[in-house]
Design a protein around this motif. Sequence first.
Motif, PDB file in Angstrom:
ATOM      1  N   VAL A 122       0.854  -1.180   0.000  1.00 56.72           N
ATOM      2  CA  VAL A 122       0.000   0.000   0.000  1.00 56.72           C
ATOM      3  C   VAL A 122       0.895   1.236   0.000  1.00 56.72           C
ATOM      4  O   VAL A 122       1.712   1.424   0.904  1.00 56.72           O
ATOM      5  N   PHE A 123       0.769   2.052  -1.033  1.00 60.58           N
ATOM      6  CA  PHE A 123       1.521   3.298  -1.141  1.00 60.58           C
ATOM      7  C   PHE A 123       0.570   4.416  -0.741  1.00 60.58           C
ATOM      8  O   PHE A 123      -0.313   4.800  -1.499  1.00 60.58           O
ATOM      9  N   GLN A 124       0.757   4.934   0.464  1.00 62.82           N
ATOM     10  CA  GLN A 124      -0.185   5.886   1.062  1.00 62.82           C
ATOM     11  C   GLN A 124       0.305   7.317   0.854  1.00 62.82           C
ATOM     12  O   GLN A 124       1.429   7.664   1.235  1.00 62.82           O
ATOM     13  N   ILE A 125      -0.555   8.150   0.261  1.00 63.77           N
ATOM     14  CA  ILE A 125      -0.221   9.564   0.056  1.00 63.77           C
ATOM     15  C   ILE A 125      -1.225  10.396   0.838  1.00 63.77           C
ATOM     16  O   ILE A 125      -2.397  10.477   0.475  1.00 63.77           O
ATOM     17  N   LEU A 147      -1.298  -1.068  -4.163  1.00 64.79           N
ATOM     18  CA  LEU A 147      -2.442  -0.168  -4.055  1.00 64.79           C
ATOM     19  C   LEU A 147      -1.938   1.218  -3.673  1.00 64.79           C
ATOM     20  O   LEU A 147      -1.235   1.376  -2.677  1.00 64.79           O
ATOM     21  N   MET A 148      -2.280   2.211  -4.488  1.00 66.07           N
ATOM     22  CA  MET A 148      -1.957   3.603  -4.153  1.00 66.07           C
ATOM     23  C   MET A 148      -3.242   4.274  -3.673  1.00 66.07           C
ATOM     24  O   MET A 148      -4.261   4.248  -4.365  1.00 66.07           O
ATOM     25  N   GLN A 149      -3.193   4.871  -2.490  1.00 67.89           N
ATOM     26  CA  GLN A 149      -4.394   5.465  -1.919  1.00 67.89           C
ATOM     27  C   GLN A 149      -4.022   6.642  -1.028  1.00 67.89           C
ATOM     28  O   GLN A 149      -2.845   6.947  -0.828  1.00 67.89           O
ATOM     29  N   GLY A 150      -5.038   7.283  -0.455  1.00 70.84           N
ATOM     30  CA  GLY A 150      -4.809   8.386   0.462  1.00 70.84           C
ATOM     31  C   GLY A 150      -5.605   9.612   0.081  1.00 70.84           C
ATOM     32  O   GLY A 150      -6.240   9.678  -0.973  1.00 70.84           O
ATOM     33  N   ASN A 151      -5.563  10.612   0.959  1.00 69.29           N
ATOM     34  CA  ASN A 151      -6.268  11.864   0.746  1.00 69.29           C
ATOM     35  C   ASN A 151      -5.352  12.973   0.258  1.00 69.29           C
ATOM     36  O   ASN A 151      -5.697  14.149   0.299  1.00 69.29           O
ATOM     37  N   GLY A 152      -4.161  12.586  -0.186  1.00 70.39           N
ATOM     38  CA  GLY A 152      -3.179  13.578  -0.582  1.00 70.39           C
ATOM     39  C   GLY A 152      -3.373  14.104  -1.989  1.00 70.39           C
ATOM     40  O   GLY A 152      -4.358  13.819  -2.666  1.00 70.39           O
TER      41      GLY A 152
END
Length: 278
Positions: free
Chosen positions: A43-46, A78-83
């Motif tokens: 998971v790549f979190q931005i 998975l790339m995700q986040g509120n960035g």
Amino acid sequence: MQIYNVLSFGAVGNGVKDDTQAFKNTWNAACQAQIRPYKSRLVFQIDGTLMPPDGPKQWPPNTNKQDRLLFKGVHGMLMQGNGLINGRGEKWWDLPCKPHKGGRSPSVSDHLGSLGKGNSKACVTNITVSDSTIKNSDNGVRIKTWQGGSGSVSEVTFKDIHMDIVLNPIIIDQFYCLSKKCPNQTSALMINSVHFSNIKGTYDSRKPPMHLACSDSMPCKNLTLLGIDLVPAQGGAYLDPFCWKAFGPKDTFSTRQVPCLMKGYPKMLQHDVDRTCF
């Protein structure tokens, strides 16, 4: 789940310092750990803002100025986040050179490419891009491949994406070339089962909102476009989508929304061509 935070590997995150090495250090640490991101789910979190250098003069020498984030050989990420990924394209837009004059490139988009370059084999499958906004960009969601390549692009989904004044919101280009001297070649990647869903917003009416240019010898098949609502920005003219050798399933609403999309299976592919990748 083991967490690797770029702030723990030297990132400052003040919008001034170049944190590229911190990202590399974080990735290398994850690769050396037991999770092995190139084999297991990552998971790549931005949650912050990612920005490239501010204009071409600020880029380090001997680096590719087209890549903001580039991942190779990764499975199940998975790339995700509120960035936010801010392409900082303003200083590129004013470049005097002909390829950029009057345009807005380079800028951030969600795309797969450049696949098949140098007659190489490329295999891309099971990709989902969703829940994002693309603003003031030359391209929105895009698949681009070079002539002469082999392999396939399959089971790709672009969904729930908002376009804000994008020149090419939806594009498949199997004739990608950086010059006018690329020879025509019959070999091409197979593009199969690509789905565009709930893509809405505005487009720059200098070009059609959809451009589906598929190979003569290897037409795109099983393309679906559902819930597409793209209107010209600033009162521009409505333009019809462009399709070439682009096929959708027989029973689908896609052909109603995109009249140029052909129904059924390409005749030249009645006997499946071997494009096995895995």
